[in-house]
Design a protein around this motif. Structure first.
Motif, PDB file in Angstrom:
ATOM      1  N   ALA A 110       0.821  -1.218   0.000  1.00  0.00           N
ATOM      2  CA  ALA A 110       0.000   0.000   0.000  1.00  0.00           C
ATOM      3  C   ALA A 110       0.853   1.265   0.000  1.00  0.00           C
ATOM      4  N   SER A 111       2.157   1.112   0.126  1.00  0.00           N
ATOM      5  CA  SER A 111       3.053   2.267   0.121  1.00  0.00           C
ATOM      6  C   SER A 111       4.387   1.851  -0.471  1.00  0.00           C
ATOM      7  N   ILE A 112       5.200   2.829  -0.802  1.00  0.00           N
ATOM      8  CA  ILE A 112       6.511   2.534  -1.377  1.00  0.00           C
ATOM      9  C   ILE A 112       7.394   1.815  -0.378  1.00  0.00           C
ATOM     10  N   THR A 113       7.202   2.107   0.912  1.00  0.00           N
ATOM     11  CA  THR A 113       7.983   1.415   1.943  1.00  0.00           C
ATOM     12  C   THR A 113       7.640  -0.070   1.971  1.00  0.00           C
ATOM     13  N   GLU A 114       6.347  -0.365   1.907  1.00  0.00           N
ATOM     14  CA  GLU A 114       5.916  -1.765   1.880  1.00  0.00           C
ATOM     15  C   GLU A 114       6.383  -2.452   0.594  1.00  0.00           C
ATOM     16  N   PHE A 115       6.415  -1.684  -0.500  1.00  0.00           N
ATOM     17  CA  PHE A 115       6.881  -2.249  -1.771  1.00  0.00           C
ATOM     18  C   PHE A 115       8.361  -2.624  -1.696  1.00  0.00           C
ATOM     19  N   VAL A 116       9.152  -1.731  -1.102  1.00  0.00           N
ATOM     20  CA  VAL A 116      10.582  -2.006  -0.952  1.00  0.00           C
ATOM     21  C   VAL A 116      10.798  -3.238  -0.080  1.00  0.00           C
ATOM     22  N   GLU A 117      10.032  -3.347   0.990  1.00  0.00           N
ATOM     23  CA  GLU A 117      10.139  -4.511   1.869  1.00  0.00           C
ATOM     24  C   GLU A 117       9.736  -5.791   1.129  1.00  0.00           C
ATOM     25  N   ALA A 118       8.719  -5.663   0.270  1.00  0.00           N
ATOM     26  CA  ALA A 118       8.270  -6.835  -0.491  1.00  0.00           C
ATOM     27  C   ALA A 118       9.344  -7.304  -1.473  1.00  0.00           C
ATOM     28  N   THR A 119      10.070  -6.347  -2.065  1.00  0.00           N
ATOM     29  CA  THR A 119      11.119  -6.728  -3.018  1.00  0.00           C
ATOM     30  C   THR A 119      12.251  -7.497  -2.344  1.00  0.00           C
ATOM     31  N   LYS A 120      12.400  -7.314  -1.049  1.00  0.00           N
ATOM     32  CA  LYS A 120      13.459  -8.028  -0.335  1.00  0.00           C
ATOM     33  C   LYS A 120      13.153  -9.524  -0.205  1.00  0.00           C
ATOM     34  N   GLN A 121      11.911  -9.909  -0.518  1.00  0.00           N
ATOM     35  CA  GLN A 121      11.552 -11.328  -0.492  1.00  0.00           C
ATOM     36  C   GLN A 121      11.859 -12.025  -1.817  1.00  0.00           C
TER      37      GLN A 121
END
Length: 242
Positions: A43-54
């Motif tokens: 829902a945010s760019i921060t969550e997107f960045v965290e998701a890419t770490k997976q």
């Protein structure tokens, strides 16, 4: 016909058997489960960045699943077996993969968390040593059962060599696959022993021991390959001259 093609493995299951189709569909579903279990849409760019770490853990998990699928597909194409025992062993393989999808992703997350010094996160946290031990034991046992499943598949194919009319080099290749998975099973046994007996942080060596698979299987491949070349040379020398 070149010697390489002449002494390659005859594909007795040229078309996809019902077993191979079912296994392939199940493995595709298993990969889908990994994608779904990654979480909701950011829902945010921060969550997107965290998701890419997976992503690294997901890619590594997919690579392992694809390797297992390809191994079974190769077995199915080589022997074309579709009897009761083949169905049972193939179904057992599917069950193992579906059961161990989540632990596999967690282990990959733990690996990348370790080598990245925490940059890549792990979704699971441990609060006691027995939880840490349980995770490694569960994974080692699953990989061991997977290896033994492939040993059983290839051993069963070897037992049907007269019906399948396996040639000398095909019988040799089948035995090579059995040896390969037996070596992998031995590594799993060592990993399982470490996970059950080690104390503290030494339990993590249960996971590190799997890196031994690369040199062991590569060395075995070169060794069996050299023996195969000797076998082919002997077969050619003993063939009647035209």
């Amino acid at each position: 016909m070149t010697e390489g093609k002449r002494y390659s493995f005859t594909m007795r299951g040229e078309n996809m058997t019902r077993i191979e189709t079912f296994v392939a569909a199940s493995f595709a579903f298993a990969i889908t489960m990994m994608v779904i279990s990654l979480g909701t849409i950011p829902a945010s760019i921060t969550e997107f960045v965290e998701a890419t770490k997976q992503i690294p853990a997901f890619v590594a998990s997919c690579a392992l699943i694809i390797w297992i699928w390809h191994t079974h597909a190769k077995w199915s194409r080589r022997y074309g077996l579709e009897d009761g025992l083949s169905i049972f062993l193939s179904s057992s393989l599917i069950l193992l993969v579906l059961i161990y999808i989540y632990p596999l992703r967690l282990m990959m997350q733990g690996l990348f968390q370790t080598i990245s010094n925490g940059y890549f996160p792990m979704q699971l946290t441990f609060t006691s040593e027995w939880e840490f031990r349980f995770m490694f034991t569960f994974y080692a046992l699953g990989f061991l059962l997977l290896c033994l499943n492939f040993v059983a598949l290839y051993f069963y194919a070897l037992s049907q060599k007269k019906i399948l009319m396996l040639t000398a080099h095909e019988e040799f290749d089948t035995k090579s696959e059995i040896y390969l998975w037996l070596v992998a099973a031995c590594v799993c046994l060592i990993s399982l022993s470490i996970s059950l007996t080690a104390q503290g942080n030494f339990i993590s060596y249960s996971g590190y021991i799997f890196f031994a698979l690369f040199p062991l299987l590569t060395g075995l491949g070169f060794y069996r390959g050299s023996l195969r070349r000797i076998l082919i040379k002997t077969i050619v020398e003993n063939e009647p001259q035209a």
